[in-house]
Scaffold this motif. Structure first.
Motif, PDB file in Angstrom:
ATOM      1  N   ALA A  77      91.424  -8.134   3.831  1.00 19.31           N
ATOM      2  CA  ALA A  77      92.667  -8.639   4.504  1.00 19.31           C
ATOM      3  C   ALA A  77      92.260  -9.709   5.541  1.00 19.31           C
ATOM      4  O   ALA A  77      93.040 -10.678   5.657  1.00 19.31           O
ATOM      5  CB  ALA A  77      93.557  -7.366   4.737  1.00 19.31           C
ATOM      6  N   ALA A  78      91.340  -9.305   6.367  1.00 24.74           N
ATOM      7  CA  ALA A  78      91.221 -10.369   7.430  1.00 24.74           C
ATOM      8  C   ALA A  78      90.431 -11.435   6.922  1.00 24.74           C
ATOM      9  O   ALA A  78      90.705 -12.743   7.464  1.00 24.74           O
ATOM     10  CB  ALA A  78      90.212  -9.632   8.455  1.00 24.74           C
ATOM     11  N   LEU A  79      89.632 -11.618   6.055  1.00 22.44           N
ATOM     12  CA  LEU A  79      89.171 -12.845   5.120  1.00 22.44           C
ATOM     13  C   LEU A  79      90.399 -13.668   4.715  1.00 22.44           C
ATOM     14  O   LEU A  79      90.286 -14.899   5.005  1.00 22.44           O
ATOM     15  CB  LEU A  79      88.127 -12.538   4.091  1.00 22.44           C
ATOM     16  N   ALA A  80      91.341 -12.953   4.203  1.00 24.54           N
ATOM     17  CA  ALA A  80      92.451 -13.609   3.342  1.00 24.54           C
ATOM     18  C   ALA A  80      93.422 -14.097   4.594  1.00 24.54           C
ATOM     19  O   ALA A  80      93.965 -15.390   4.493  1.00 24.54           O
ATOM     20  CB  ALA A  80      93.114 -12.599   2.922  1.00 24.54           C
ATOM     21  N   LEU A  81      93.471 -13.740   5.771  1.00 18.66           N
ATOM     22  CA  LEU A  81      94.182 -14.242   7.073  1.00 18.66           C
ATOM     23  C   LEU A  81      93.589 -15.375   7.387  1.00 18.66           C
ATOM     24  O   LEU A  81      94.101 -16.243   7.856  1.00 18.66           O
ATOM     25  CB  LEU A  81      94.461 -13.173   7.844  1.00 18.66           C
ATOM     26  N   ASN A  82      92.253 -15.298   7.433  1.00 17.08           N
ATOM     27  CA  ASN A  82      91.431 -16.346   7.807  1.00 17.08           C
ATOM     28  C   ASN A  82      91.471 -17.555   7.084  1.00 17.08           C
ATOM     29  O   ASN A  82      91.628 -18.762   7.689  1.00 17.08           O
ATOM     30  CB  ASN A  82      89.930 -16.014   8.215  1.00 17.08           C
ATOM     31  N   GLN A  84      93.871 -18.131   5.334  1.00 16.58           N
ATOM     32  CA  GLN A  84      95.462 -18.791   5.733  1.00 16.58           C
ATOM     33  C   GLN A  84      95.424 -19.617   6.859  1.00 16.58           C
ATOM     34  O   GLN A  84      95.923 -20.703   6.993  1.00 16.58           O
ATOM     35  CB  GLN A  84      96.415 -17.588   5.525  1.00 16.58           C
ATOM     36  N   LEU A  85      94.897 -18.993   7.977  1.00 12.29           N
ATOM     37  CA  LEU A  85      94.761 -19.882   9.293  1.00 12.29           C
ATOM     38  C   LEU A  85      93.947 -20.963   9.137  1.00 12.29           C
ATOM     39  O   LEU A  85      94.506 -22.094   9.786  1.00 12.29           O
ATOM     40  CB  LEU A  85      94.221 -18.938  10.434  1.00 12.29           C
ATOM     41  N   LYS A  86      93.099 -21.082   8.328  1.00 14.50           N
ATOM     42  CA  LYS A  86      92.548 -22.205   8.183  1.00 14.50           C
ATOM     43  C   LYS A  86      93.004 -23.482   7.409  1.00 14.50           C
ATOM     44  O   LYS A  86      93.024 -24.371   7.861  1.00 14.50           O
ATOM     45  CB  LYS A  86      90.941 -22.208   7.422  1.00 14.50           C
ATOM     46  N   ASP A  87      93.741 -23.041   6.455  1.00 18.01           N
ATOM     47  CA  ASP A  87      94.839 -23.878   5.707  1.00 18.01           C
ATOM     48  C   ASP A  87      95.802 -24.336   6.695  1.00 18.01           C
ATOM     49  O   ASP A  87      96.119 -25.671   6.728  1.00 18.01           O
ATOM     50  CB  ASP A  87      95.253 -23.042   4.532  1.00 18.01           C
ATOM     51  N   ASN A  88      96.439 -23.339   7.648  1.00 20.44           N
ATOM     52  CA  ASN A  88      97.610 -23.919   8.366  1.00 20.44           C
ATOM     53  C   ASN A  88      96.925 -24.928   9.763  1.00 20.44           C
ATOM     54  O   ASN A  88      97.812 -25.864   9.700  1.00 20.44           O
ATOM     55  CB  ASN A  88      97.970 -22.694   9.371  1.00 20.44           C
ATOM     56  N   ILE A  89      95.856 -24.586   9.984  1.00 20.99           N
ATOM     57  CA  ILE A  89      95.040 -25.590  10.743  1.00 20.99           C
ATOM     58  C   ILE A  89      94.808 -27.096  10.256  1.00 20.99           C
ATOM     59  O   ILE A  89      95.412 -28.098  10.875  1.00 20.99           O
ATOM     60  CB  ILE A  89      93.843 -25.311  11.533  1.00 20.99           C
ATOM     61  N   LYS A  90      94.451 -27.061   9.044  1.00 21.89           N
ATOM     62  CA  LYS A  90      94.220 -27.959   8.335  1.00 21.89           C
ATOM     63  C   LYS A  90      95.663 -29.069   8.001  1.00 21.89           C
ATOM     64  O   LYS A  90      95.920 -30.148   8.185  1.00 21.89           O
ATOM     65  CB  LYS A  90      93.911 -28.060   6.916  1.00 21.89           C
ATOM     66  N   ASN A  91      96.622 -28.257   7.721  1.00 22.80           N
ATOM     67  CA  ASN A  91      98.174 -28.636   7.485  1.00 22.80           C
ATOM     68  C   ASN A  91      98.737 -29.172   8.754  1.00 22.80           C
ATOM     69  O   ASN A  91      99.239 -30.351   8.873  1.00 22.80           O
ATOM     70  CB  ASN A  91      99.097 -27.811   7.060  1.00 22.80           C
TER      71      ASN A  91
END
Length: 141
Positions: A77-82, A84-91
Motif C-alpha cells: 500500500a505504501a509503494l502504491a501511495l508513493n 501515486q504521489l510521484k505521478d502527482n508531483i509530475k502532473n
C-alpha cells in the motif's frame, strides 16, 4: 553318617551364601529401583517441558507469519501511495496541473475568462426544522 554330615554342612554353608547374595541383590535392586524411578520422573518432566516449548514456538510462528502478511500488505500500500504521489508531483510540476489546481481548489480563472460561482444550498439548509423551546412548544402543536 560322616559323609552325610559333611554334605549337610556344605548345604548349610551354601544356603547361607545364597541367602546373603539374595539379600545383597535385594538391597542393590531396591537402590536401582529408586534411581530408575527418579530418572523416569526427570525424563517425564523433560518431555513435558519439550511439549510446552513446542506449543509456544508453534504459536509464535503462526503470529509472526500473520504479522509478516500484514507488513507485506502495508508495504504494498505504501509503494502504491508513493507511485501515486510521484505521478502527482509530475502532473503538478507541469503548467496544466497547476492550472487545474487553481481552477478547482482555489476558484481562480485565466486572463480571458470570467469566473462564475453558483452556490447551491446544502440539503441541511433546505429542510429547516422549527426550533422547539421546551415543553410549551410541544403542547401548542
Amino acid at each position: 553318617m560322616i559323609g552325610n554330615n559333611r554334605e549337610q554342612r556344605l548345604r548349610v554353608i551354601h544356603k547361607d551364601e545364597n541367602s546373603k547374595t539374595v539379600k545383597a541383590k535385594k538391597k542393590h535392586s531396591s537402590g536401582n529401583e529408586f534411581y530408575y524411578s527418579f530418572f523416569t520422573v526427570i525424563l517425564l518432566l523433560c518431555l513435558i517441558q519439550i511439549t510446552i516449548s513446542a506449543v509456544v514456538n508453534i504459536s509464535k510462528i503462526v503470529s509472526y507469519k500473520a504479522k509478516i502478511v500484514q507488513i507485506t500488505k502495508n508495504k504494498e500500500a505504501a509503494l502504491a501511495l508513493n507511485d501515486q504521489l510521484k505521478d502527482n508531483i509530475k502532473n503538478f510540476s507541469k503548467l496544466d496541473g497547476l492550472e487545474a489546481i487553481a481552477r478547482n481548489n482555489l476558484k481562480m480563472s485565466g486572463e480571458d475568462e470570467v469566473l462564475v460561482i453558483i452556490n447551491t444550498p446544502k440539503e441541511d439548509e433546505q429542510t429547516e426544522k422549527p426550533k422547539k423551546n421546551g415543553l410549551f412548544d410541544i403542547i401548542k402543536h
